[in-house]
Scaffold this motif. Structure first.
Motif, PDB file in Angstrom:
ATOM      1  N   UNK A 259      12.096 -25.958   8.952  1.00  8.92           N
ATOM      2  CA  UNK A 259      12.845 -25.448  10.095  1.00  8.92           C
ATOM      3  C   UNK A 259      13.774 -24.297   9.762  1.00  8.92           C
ATOM      4  N   UNK A 260      13.529 -23.606   8.651  1.00  3.74           N
ATOM      5  CA  UNK A 260      14.414 -22.520   8.234  1.00  3.74           C
ATOM      6  C   UNK A 260      14.466 -21.379   9.245  1.00  3.74           C
ATOM      7  N   UNK A 261      13.440 -21.249  10.088  1.00  6.04           N
ATOM      8  CA  UNK A 261      13.435 -20.178  11.079  1.00  6.04           C
ATOM      9  C   UNK A 261      14.491 -20.424  12.165  1.00  6.04           C
TER      10      UNK A 261
ATOM     11  N   UNK B 118       0.823  -1.218   0.000  1.00  2.00           N
ATOM     12  CA  UNK B 118       0.000   0.000   0.000  1.00  2.00           C
ATOM     13  C   UNK B 118       0.852   1.262   0.000  1.00  2.00           C
ATOM     14  N   UNK B 119       2.028   1.186   0.624  1.00  2.00           N
ATOM     15  CA  UNK B 119       2.931   2.340   0.669  1.00  2.00           C
ATOM     16  C   UNK B 119       3.721   2.492  -0.629  1.00  2.00           C
ATOM     17  N   UNK B 120       3.652   1.496  -1.495  1.00  3.40           N
ATOM     18  CA  UNK B 120       4.421   1.545  -2.743  1.00  3.40           C
ATOM     19  C   UNK B 120       5.911   1.407  -2.507  1.00  3.40           C
ATOM     20  N   UNK B 121       6.282   0.713  -1.449  1.00  2.00           N
ATOM     21  CA  UNK B 121       7.696   0.564  -1.085  1.00  2.00           C
ATOM     22  C   UNK B 121       8.440  -0.330  -2.071  1.00  2.00           C
ATOM     23  N   UNK B 122       9.725  -0.066  -2.179  1.00  2.48           N
ATOM     24  CA  UNK B 122      10.618  -0.886  -2.998  1.00  2.48           C
ATOM     25  C   UNK B 122      11.192  -1.970  -2.086  1.00  2.48           C
ATOM     26  N   UNK B 123      10.756  -3.206  -2.266  1.00  2.68           N
ATOM     27  CA  UNK B 123      11.168  -4.286  -1.381  1.00  2.68           C
ATOM     28  C   UNK B 123      11.152  -5.616  -2.119  1.00  2.68           C
ATOM     29  N   UNK B 124      11.818  -6.583  -1.503  1.00  5.24           N
ATOM     30  CA  UNK B 124      11.802  -7.970  -1.976  1.00  5.24           C
ATOM     31  C   UNK B 124      11.279  -8.827  -0.842  1.00  5.24           C
ATOM     32  N   UNK B 125      10.793 -10.002  -1.169  1.00  5.70           N
ATOM     33  CA  UNK B 125      10.350 -10.925  -0.130  1.00  5.70           C
ATOM     34  C   UNK B 125      11.243 -12.157  -0.124  1.00  5.70           C
ATOM     35  N   UNK B 126      11.370 -12.730   1.054  1.00  6.51           N
ATOM     36  CA  UNK B 126      12.085 -13.991   1.213  1.00  6.51           C
ATOM     37  C   UNK B 126      11.226 -14.877   2.096  1.00  6.51           C
ATOM     38  N   UNK B 127      10.847 -16.010   1.581  1.00  5.69           N
ATOM     39  CA  UNK B 127      10.014 -16.937   2.328  1.00  5.69           C
ATOM     40  C   UNK B 127      10.859 -17.726   3.323  1.00  5.69           C
ATOM     41  N   UNK B 128      10.357 -17.863   4.525  1.00 11.50           N
ATOM     42  CA  UNK B 128      10.984 -18.685   5.549  1.00 11.50           C
ATOM     43  C   UNK B 128      10.093 -19.919   5.688  1.00 11.50           C
ATOM     44  N   UNK B 129      10.609 -21.072   5.333  1.00 13.49           N
ATOM     45  CA  UNK B 129       9.826 -22.306   5.336  1.00 13.49           C
ATOM     46  C   UNK B 129       9.868 -22.953   6.720  1.00 13.49           C
ATOM     47  N   UNK B 130       8.794 -22.768   7.476  1.00 15.02           N
ATOM     48  CA  UNK B 130       8.726 -23.317   8.825  1.00 15.02           C
ATOM     49  C   UNK B 130       8.733 -24.839   8.806  1.00 15.02           C
ATOM     50  N   UNK B 131       8.155 -25.453   7.792  1.00 18.74           N
ATOM     51  CA  UNK B 131       8.104 -26.913   7.706  1.00 18.74           C
ATOM     52  C   UNK B 131       9.514 -27.509   7.619  1.00 18.74           C
TER      53      UNK B 131
END
Length: 64
Positions: free
Chosen positions: A36-38, A21-34
């Motif tokens: 145990x990446x967290x 909504x803010x129109x921010x410049x960003x990337x996402x990185x998924x953390x796979x809990x299944x």
């Protein structure tokens, strides 16, 4: 550029919506809990609590 660490089905969705909504410049990185990446050494450097969301910015890291 900011990086949002997230996991599906978590409260990270609110941060994702706010960035969009803010129109921010960003990337996402998924953390796979299944997988145990967290608890991986790499992610614990981002958020020692092992939780999402975590937003890496040029001024530091914001966590839940």
């Amino acid at each position: 550029m900011m990086v949002l660490y997230y996991a599906p089905g978590t409260c990270a969705l609110a941060s994702h919506i706010a960035l969009e909504r803010a129109g921010a410049d960003y990337q996402t990185r998924r953390v796979d809990f299944a997988k145990g990446e967290q608890r991986s050494a790499e992610y614990l450097l981002v958020n020692p609590k092992g939780r999402v969301p975590a937003l890496v910015t040029s001024r530091g890291i914001l966590t839940e």
